[in-house]
Design an enzyme around this catalytic site. Structure first.
Site: not given
Lengths: 303, 272
Positions: A128, A163
């Site tokens: 993120c 991710k």
């Protein structure tokens, strides 16, 4: 016709998932979409404690896409366990819980709490771009990524998906580090760091100044990275980045993804996920594809 | 806000196609459009629509409040200001053009909070339109003792004033003094010696802050409708949050989702 795919021993009825952060915990979009039709619901990132997230404005529109800087606002693992997982358990779909944290300890605490739940897989958010601590700090250096992947893998009872961030020089280096540390799968790409300026006010549009770019504008970058990564690692890839329809999803599969996730386009058309599921079946019928797995990495290489 | 509030609206939200019935510019850059849609049947005052531009360059819908619902004819009315390329596109829609929209979104104004009370409906600028449907619902099904509308405009282009007068007495404030009281909506309240037991308001943030202060001083309830840049419109993306005084029941932090937990909030619950 077989639409099932398998990742780290977990079978999915089809390869269509939701991208973390764009689908809440499924509750909001269950009004539009029959969640039973989806391969998996991937929940919004959750941490060991609630996070307030960033100030507003948190979202901005850009050409063919959007920027977001939500900052991983989440109610914490307690609420996920009490409210969101029981809600998702009502459905015949796989559940992948996305986990975020500021420190390795945060991640491990959340991963441990998830150990005895019915979550099928864990997706570890090390990418993120919108929070100062944690997240992407672990995802931009191969050795940090290796360390956190190995630590999480040791603690996790479910298979783990790392991710990956596209905001790196060589994504295959990151992918190899995650694989070497024991990751069961990769998901990619998270958003590309961007910025928008309001020229009339001469101010940044986002309170956070920078935000993550997603939507159709990023799709070619994502397809390229999935292709490169599929050449570099053996573990399965969940591909995402601007998927709006079955054709987009097929690009990812042909590039080497085993599954795909719909993200920002949920906001544009809340029915996108199911439309992708149906579109993949139509494609298979049209081209006589018996098994969807035969499409994975099926782009023709020039010999 | 109790847990599970989102279930209340279950099954009523949908993305659909509407048809433009008519459209006109009623003040500088302010457009008035009626659309034919089944969403008219369930629309409530204070709810909004997400309208999708169709130009292909921009993806996200524009949240626009419902100005009026005509259930008999199955029509919804929006009155909006052209603020960018999306709303500029909408302003060029002709009769019979198809409009992509998602609705009805958010929780409306609580009519029950007006029961037996003298109520102010305060609208500022492009916050005036939702006051029309609110005035209509209060007149037709509400149990308010008395309803007054206080509308703040930039100048003497008093859009929607005549529509509002069908349902309530209307007091006007203008920034330039060209009509009604020169100044703010609160100046108009003072100048006309008005009093109320509850306030419902929509408008720019400085106005809403002043309304909140006013209500606190008077010891009355104020329900205010907030706006913020949105993406999904349905509570999933957490883009459009506002700060809350207490921990929100859904988020478990001091943030509520304007699209889903609002857009109407009790003023004392939000930190504006």
């Amino acid at each position: 016709m077989n639409t099932k795919v398998s990742i780290a021993g977990v079978e999915f009825k089809n390869p269509v998932m939701t991208a973390s952060g764009t689908f809440g915990s499924g509750m909001e979009y269950s009004e539009f979409v029959d969640l039973n039709r989806l391969g998996a619901v991937v929940t919004k990132g959750v941490a060991n404690v609630p996070w307030e997230g960033n100030p507003t404005p948190r979202v901005a529109e850009t050409y063919g896409g959007m920027l977001n800087a939500i900052g991983l606002q989440n109610p914490g693992i307690d609420v996920l366990l009490e409210r969101d997982l029981p809600f998702l358990e009502q459905y015949d779909t796989r559940v992948i819980v996305n986990v975020c944290g500021k420190t390795v300890g945060d991640y491990l605490e959340t991963v441990e709490r998830l150990g005895d739940t019915k979550a099928d897989m864990l997706e570890i958010n090390v990418s993120c771009p919108n929070v100062k601590e944690g997240a992407i700090a672990f995802g931009q250096k191969a050795d940090s990524l290796y360390e956190i992947t190995a630590a999480v893998k040791k603690k996790a009872k479910q298979p783990i998906i790392m991710k990956l961030s596209p905001n790196v020089t060589d994504i295959t280096e990151m992918a190899r580090a995650a694989e070497a540390a024991g990751a069961d799968a990769l998901s990619m790409i998270n958003t590309l760091t961007g910025m928008k300026i309001d020229v009339h006010k001469r101010k940044f549009v986002l309170a956070n100044r920078t935000g993550g770019l997603s939507g159709p504008a990023v799709k070619p970058v994502a397809v390229r990275m999935v292709y490169q990564t599929a050449q570099a690692v053996k573990i399965p890839i969940i591909g995402m980045g601007g998927i709006a329809n079955a054709e987009d999803a097929l690009e990812f599969l042909l590039a080497g993804a085993t599954a795909v996730a719909v993200g920002a386009m949920n906001f544009v058309n809340p029915y996108t996920t199911v439309e992708v599921v149906e579109g993949l079946e139509e494609y298979m019928e049209r081209y006589g594809v018996e098994d969807i797995r035969s499409l994975i990495g099926g782009v023709e290489e020039v010999k | 806000m109790p847990d599970g509030k989102e279930w209340k609206m279950m099954g009523q939200k949908k993305k659909t196609k509407a048809k433009v019935v008519c459209q006109a510019e009623i003040a500088d850059g302010i457009f008035d459009m009626w659309m034919e849609t089944e969403l008219a049947q369930t629309a409530r005052a204070g709810q909004f629509l997400c309208i999708y531009p169709q130009n292909g360059k921009t993806l996200l819908p524009r949240p626009i409040s419902i100005c009026e619902a005509d259930k008999e004819q199955g029509r919804l009315r929006i009155v909006y200001r052209v603020a960018g390329q999306g709303t500029a596109e909408f302003s060029r829609y002709h009769v019979n053009r198809t409009v992509d929209l998602l609705g009805n979104l958010g929780n409306g104004f609580p009519l029950e909070a007006a029961a037996g009370k003298k109520v102010f409906l305060i609208g500022g600028g492009i916050g005036i339109p939702p006051m029309l449907q609110l005035a209509k619902e209060l007149a037709q099904e509400g149990e308010a003792a008395n309803v007054s509308v206080i509308a703040g405009y930039r100048d003497c282009r008093l859009f929607l004033k005549e529509d509002l007068e069908r349902y309530a007495k209307v007091y006007v404030a203008t920034e330039d003094g060209s009509a009604g009281t020169k100044g703010t909506v609160l100046d108009a309240i003072a100048e006309n010696g008005l009093e109320a037991d509850a306030v419902m308001a929509c408008g720019p943030m400085p106005m809403l802050r002043a309304v909140k202060r006013y209500a606190k001083e008077k010891g009355i309830e104020a329900y205010i409708s907030l706006e913020e840049r949105m993406a999904c419109g349905v509570g999933a993306c957490l883009g459009c949050v506002c700060k809350t005084v207490g921990k929100d029941a859904h988020s478990h932090v001091h943030n509520a989702r304007i699209c889903t937990d609002g857009p109407v909030f009790l003023a004392e619950d939000v930190d504006i």
